[in-house]
Design an enzyme around this catalytic site. Structure first.
Site, PDB file in Angstrom:
ATOM      1  N   LYS A  77      -6.447 -10.356  -6.197  1.00  0.00           N
ATOM      2  CA  LYS A  77      -7.525 -10.568  -5.235  1.00  0.00           C
ATOM      3  C   LYS A  77      -8.608  -9.516  -5.464  1.00  0.00           C
ATOM      4  O   LYS A  77      -8.293  -8.366  -5.733  1.00  0.00           O
ATOM      5  CB  LYS A  77      -6.907 -10.413  -3.841  1.00  0.00           C
ATOM      6  CG  LYS A  77      -7.789 -10.772  -2.700  1.00  0.00           C
ATOM      7  CD  LYS A  77      -7.216 -10.248  -1.393  1.00  0.00           C
ATOM      8  CE  LYS A  77      -7.498  -8.781  -1.209  1.00  0.00           C
ATOM      9  NZ  LYS A  77      -7.398  -8.264   0.169  1.00  0.00           N
ATOM     10  N   LYS A  87       0.818  -1.210   0.000  1.00  0.00           N
ATOM     11  CA  LYS A  87       0.000   0.000   0.000  1.00  0.00           C
ATOM     12  C   LYS A  87       0.853   1.261   0.000  1.00  0.00           C
ATOM     13  O   LYS A  87       0.541   2.224  -0.699  1.00  0.00           O
ATOM     14  CB  LYS A  87      -0.951   0.020   1.211  1.00  0.00           C
ATOM     15  CG  LYS A  87      -2.107  -0.949   1.056  1.00  0.00           C
ATOM     16  CD  LYS A  87      -3.184  -0.709   2.092  1.00  0.00           C
ATOM     17  CE  LYS A  87      -4.325  -1.705   1.932  1.00  0.00           C
ATOM     18  NZ  LYS A  87      -5.256  -1.669   3.059  1.00  0.00           N
ATOM     19  N   LYS A 132     -12.241  -3.938  -2.657  1.00  0.00           N
ATOM     20  CA  LYS A 132     -13.048  -2.728  -2.743  1.00  0.00           C
ATOM     21  C   LYS A 132     -12.227  -1.564  -3.273  1.00  0.00           C
ATOM     22  O   LYS A 132     -12.757  -0.633  -3.832  1.00  0.00           O
ATOM     23  CB  LYS A 132     -13.573  -2.354  -1.344  1.00  0.00           C
ATOM     24  CG  LYS A 132     -14.630  -3.302  -0.825  1.00  0.00           C
ATOM     25  CD  LYS A 132     -14.959  -3.044   0.658  1.00  0.00           C
ATOM     26  CE  LYS A 132     -13.929  -3.643   1.576  1.00  0.00           C
ATOM     27  NZ  LYS A 132     -14.300  -3.716   2.981  1.00  0.00           N
TER      28      LYS A 132
END
Ligand code: TYM
Length: 336
Positions: free
Chosen positions: A197, A114, A200
């Protein structure tokens, strides 16, 4: 005999949960809630590790809680609460950060991914300490079982290490939890990019199936899912990631083994198969969506339910926190 504790949570980071959250988490939670003394949290403090709009965050928090209930988490049986309503989570996270190594936290792959994606300026310190807050969530409840997708396994490993470290330094305080990871087929991938994967936060929404999407939108996304040119419904993650992913979804929702799915669609084309997958998803999502919207129609009642559950959670959490403060030598105010 008292039931063993279970804790799990999800971030209220979108208007709707996606099918990976449903198959990879909610379905296991629902199955496990009778056997365990279960705590399920909407982890809003985790969500603010990336920028959130205040009004939207509140709405997403309610929506996430409503989806838990609509999917079958029973707030009378399980303790379903909003993380920030139990201050002990943030308090224990601070304490645990004092026994977490900087290098240790830096090795978390989710943080590495991230922070690389956002860049140093957009990466918050909270994103870095995120796993420590997750450890606090789990350890406050003397949790034995933590059902999570395998993307969260490293965080549960860190939690175990912190629990063991604390116990050996300050005396037995925490239960050392075990991750409960569902099988490979509970991991759901993006319909357009089946090597990633489903998430959202994916850049393109075309391959993400949301619980609360309109039926027509869901149907279209399924019918447009990436497959391959072989034309055979056969499970092979490496060679046929798109078809294998649809098989996982279909198998999970219909309760069929992959071999049974292969048999069911032997000699039939992808068109037929996709229609069946679409129908299974719509049949599963429709009642959940309807119930969620019904619950959201009465936010005061939902908030009341969440507050009652948070009070129940706080009782357990405070007991652990109090023991922790005592053990580490904080001077406690005398009881009034
Ligand atoms: P979150 O909000 O990213 O995801 C919630 C749960 O859904 C699972 N999941 C998936 N499973 C299968 N396929 C997918 N495509 C997929 N996407 C998500 C995740 O593995 C997870 O189980 N850090 C956690 C939230 C958390 C937590 C906790 C969990 C905070 N504290 C304590 C357990 C215990 C997270 O971000 O999950």
């Amino acid at each position: 005999m008292t039931k063993a504790r279970l804790f799990s949570g999800m971030q209220p980071s979108a208007d709707s949960l996606q099918i990976g959250n449903y198959i990879g988490a909610l379905m296991q939670w629902r199955d496990m809630q009778s056997e365990f003394d279960a705590f399920f949290s909407v982890v809003d403090l985790h969500a603010i590790t990336v920028a959130q709009d205040p009004a939207e965050l509140r709405a997403k928090t309610r929506r996430t809680a409503a989806q838990y209930i609509a999917a079958g988490i029973e707030p009378e049986k399980s303790t379903l609460f909003v993380q920030s309503q139990v201050p002990a989570h943030a308090e224990l996270a601070w304490i645990l950060s004092s026994i977490t190594g900087f290098g240790e936290a830096g090795r978390m792959t989710q943080f590495k991914d991230k922070s690389q994606r956002y860049g140093a300026d957009q990466t918050t310190v909270a994103l870095f300490t995120y796993p420590v807050l997750m450890a606090a969530d789990i350890l406050l409840y003397q949790t034995k079982a933590v059902p999570v997708g395998d993307d969260q396994k490293q965080h549960v490993e860190l939690t175990r290490n912190l629990a063991e470290r604390f116990n050996s330094r300050f005396g037995e305080t925490f239960t050392v939890p075990d991750p409960v990871i569902p099988g490979e087929t509970a991991r759901i991938y993006d319909l357009q990019d089946p090597s990633s994967k489903m998430s959202k936060s994916a850049e393109s929404q075309a391959g993400v199936l949301y619980l609360l999407d309109d039926v027509a939108v869901t149907a279209k996304k399924v019918m447009r899912a990436v497959t391959d040119s072989e034309g055979v419904v056969r499970y092979d993650r490496a060679e046929k990631p798109g078809v294998s992913n649809l098989m996982s979804i279909y198998g999970a929702l219909t309760g069929s083994a992959l071999s049974a799915v292969e048999d069911e669609f032997a000699g039939r084309g992808y068109g037929d198969f996709k229609k069946a997958v679409r129908d299974a998803i719509v049949a599963e999502f429709e009642p959940v969506r309807a119930r969620t919207l019904e619950l959201l129609d009465d936010p005061a009642e939902l908030d009341r339910l969440l507050a009652v559950n948070a009070a129940r959670a706080a009782e357990v959490a405070e007991e652990t926190l109090s023991a922790v403060y005592e053990r580490i030598g904080l001077l406690r105010a005398p009881r009034a």
